[in-house]
Design a protein around this motif. Structure first.
Motif, PDB file in Angstrom:
ATOM      1  N   MET A  32       0.902  -1.036  -0.066  1.00 35.83           N
ATOM      2  CA  MET A  32       0.067  -0.040  -0.139  1.00 35.83           C
ATOM      3  C   MET A  32       0.836   1.241   0.112  1.00 35.83           C
ATOM      4  SD  MET A  32      -3.174  -0.817  -0.194  1.00 35.83           S
ATOM      5  CE  MET A  32      -3.931   0.600   0.032  1.00 35.83           C
ATOM      6  N   ALA A  33       2.041   1.179   0.658  1.00 38.01           N
ATOM      7  CA  ALA A  33       3.014   2.435   0.754  1.00 38.01           C
ATOM      8  C   ALA A  33       3.452   2.417  -0.570  1.00 38.01           C
ATOM      9  CB  ALA A  33       4.012   2.022   1.889  1.00 38.01           C
ATOM     10  N   TRP A  34       3.735   1.383  -1.254  1.00 38.07           N
ATOM     11  CA  TRP A  34       4.408   1.544  -2.607  1.00 38.07           C
ATOM     12  C   TRP A  34       3.462   2.000  -3.394  1.00 38.07           C
ATOM     13  CZ3 TRP A  34       3.016  -0.933  -7.008  1.00 38.07           C
ATOM     14  CH2 TRP A  34       4.092  -0.706  -8.283  1.00 38.07           C
ATOM     15  N   ASN A  35       2.084   1.547  -3.413  1.00 34.48           N
ATOM     16  CA  ASN A  35       1.386   2.043  -4.263  1.00 34.48           C
ATOM     17  C   ASN A  35       0.946   3.562  -4.073  1.00 34.48           C
ATOM     18  OD1 ASN A  35      -0.981   2.046  -6.245  1.00 34.48           O
ATOM     19  ND2 ASN A  35      -2.523   1.229  -4.581  1.00 34.48           N
ATOM     20  N   GLN A  36       0.942   4.031  -2.607  1.00 36.46           N
ATOM     21  CA  GLN A  36       0.713   5.444  -2.532  1.00 36.46           C
ATOM     22  C   GLN A  36       1.883   6.181  -3.198  1.00 36.46           C
ATOM     23  OE1 GLN A  36      -0.051   6.384   1.520  1.00 36.46           O
ATOM     24  NE2 GLN A  36      -0.491   8.618   1.128  1.00 36.46           N
ATOM     25  N   THR A  37       2.951   5.918  -3.102  1.00 35.00           N
ATOM     26  CA  THR A  37       4.383   6.542  -3.672  1.00 35.00           C
ATOM     27  C   THR A  37       4.129   6.505  -5.137  1.00 35.00           C
ATOM     28  OG1 THR A  37       5.550   5.826  -1.865  1.00 35.00           O
ATOM     29  CG2 THR A  37       6.696   6.501  -3.548  1.00 35.00           C
ATOM     30  N   GLU A  38       3.770   5.447  -5.613  1.00 29.50           N
ATOM     31  CA  GLU A  38       3.968   5.352  -7.250  1.00 29.50           C
ATOM     32  C   GLU A  38       2.564   6.271  -7.480  1.00 29.50           C
ATOM     33  OE1 GLU A  38       4.764   3.742 -10.772  1.00 29.50           O
ATOM     34  OE2 GLU A  38       5.848   3.829  -8.972  1.00 29.50           O
ATOM     35  N   ASN A  39       1.493   6.328  -6.955  1.00 28.82           N
ATOM     36  CA  ASN A  39       0.380   7.206  -7.364  1.00 28.82           C
ATOM     37  C   ASN A  39       0.822   8.509  -7.095  1.00 28.82           C
ATOM     38  OD1 ASN A  39      -1.298   5.166  -7.903  1.00 28.82           O
ATOM     39  ND2 ASN A  39      -2.183   5.214  -5.596  1.00 28.82           N
ATOM     40  N   LEU A  40       1.561   8.916  -6.180  1.00 31.61           N
ATOM     41  CA  LEU A  40       1.950  10.358  -6.137  1.00 31.61           C
ATOM     42  C   LEU A  40       2.879  10.685  -7.192  1.00 31.61           C
ATOM     43  CD1 LEU A  40       2.468  10.873  -2.229  1.00 31.61           C
ATOM     44  CD2 LEU A  40       0.834  11.807  -3.565  1.00 31.61           C
TER      45      LEU A  40
END
Length: 207
Positions: free
Chosen positions: A109-117
């Motif tokens: 989820m953290a990686w997904n949020q970073t990728e979304n940003l």
């Protein structure tokens, strides 16, 4: 074609695979099931080898012991496998696995949020670049239209100046008498022709 082997005729090539239709060369000296018995073995009677009763008892006891040991090993391995599966499903290993899955989920989820940003920043930069390019194109179009309009105005001003210059020679009510007198004083003959080369051919008056 036949070859003589140990006093009998054997075909050199046999049909080993009749369904596939493949012909292969047989091994030298090997006989098939349909070949007759060799002459040296026609009167031979096969007798089973003698069995020692004591040795047979020992072999049976050892074989029974072997089967018992193998059955015990299989049961031990099966019990260990079932215990491990049970611990994975309901025991401490299940808790550890759930904890690992939760940590992996948080990391994903953290990686997904970073990728979304990151993708949001890339998208914003792309949109800003497209807007700047659109504004630059719009500005160029406005400048081009303004330049065309200025050229149009200059052309019209030039035409107006030419018309003003030509208007000095127009015939008006004020200079009508003067222009008539000038025309009578300076007569012009427009009765002429043009040859193929574009030269003026004036009419000659015959005496």
């Amino acid at each position: 074609m036949f070859q003589a082997i140990s006093g009998r005729s054997v075909p050199a090539v046999r049909l080993l695979a009749p369904r596939a239709g493949v012909l292969l060369e047989t091994v030298r000296g090997r006989k098939s099931r349909t070949d007759p018995k060799a002459k040296s073995k026609e009167g031979r009677i096969k007798v089973p080898p003698p069995v020692d009763p004591v040795e047979m008892v020992v072999i049976n006891e050892r074989f029974a012991e072997y089967k018992l040991i193998m059955r015990a090993l299989r049961l031990e391995f099966k019990e260990g496998m079932l215990r491990k599966r049970y611990e994975q499903e309901t025991g401490s290993m299940a808790e550890e696995r759930a904890r690992q899955e939760a940590e992996e989920h948080r990391a994903l989820m953290a990686w997904n949020q970073t990728e979304n940003l990151r993708m949001l920043q890339v998208r914003q930069l792309r949109i800003q670049r497209e807007m700047e390019e659109a504004q630059a194109k719009k500005k160029e179009e406005i400048e081009r239209k303004e330049q065309a309009f200025q050229e149009f105005i200059k052309e019209k001003e030039k035409e107006i100046l030419e018309l003003q210059e030509e208007s000095k020679h127009f015939i008006t009510m004020e200079n009508l008498d003067q222009r008539i007198e000038e025309a009578l004083d300076n007569p012009k003959n427009y009765n002429f022709a043009i040859d193929k080369e574009g030269r003026v051919v004036k009419q000659t008056v015959l005496q």
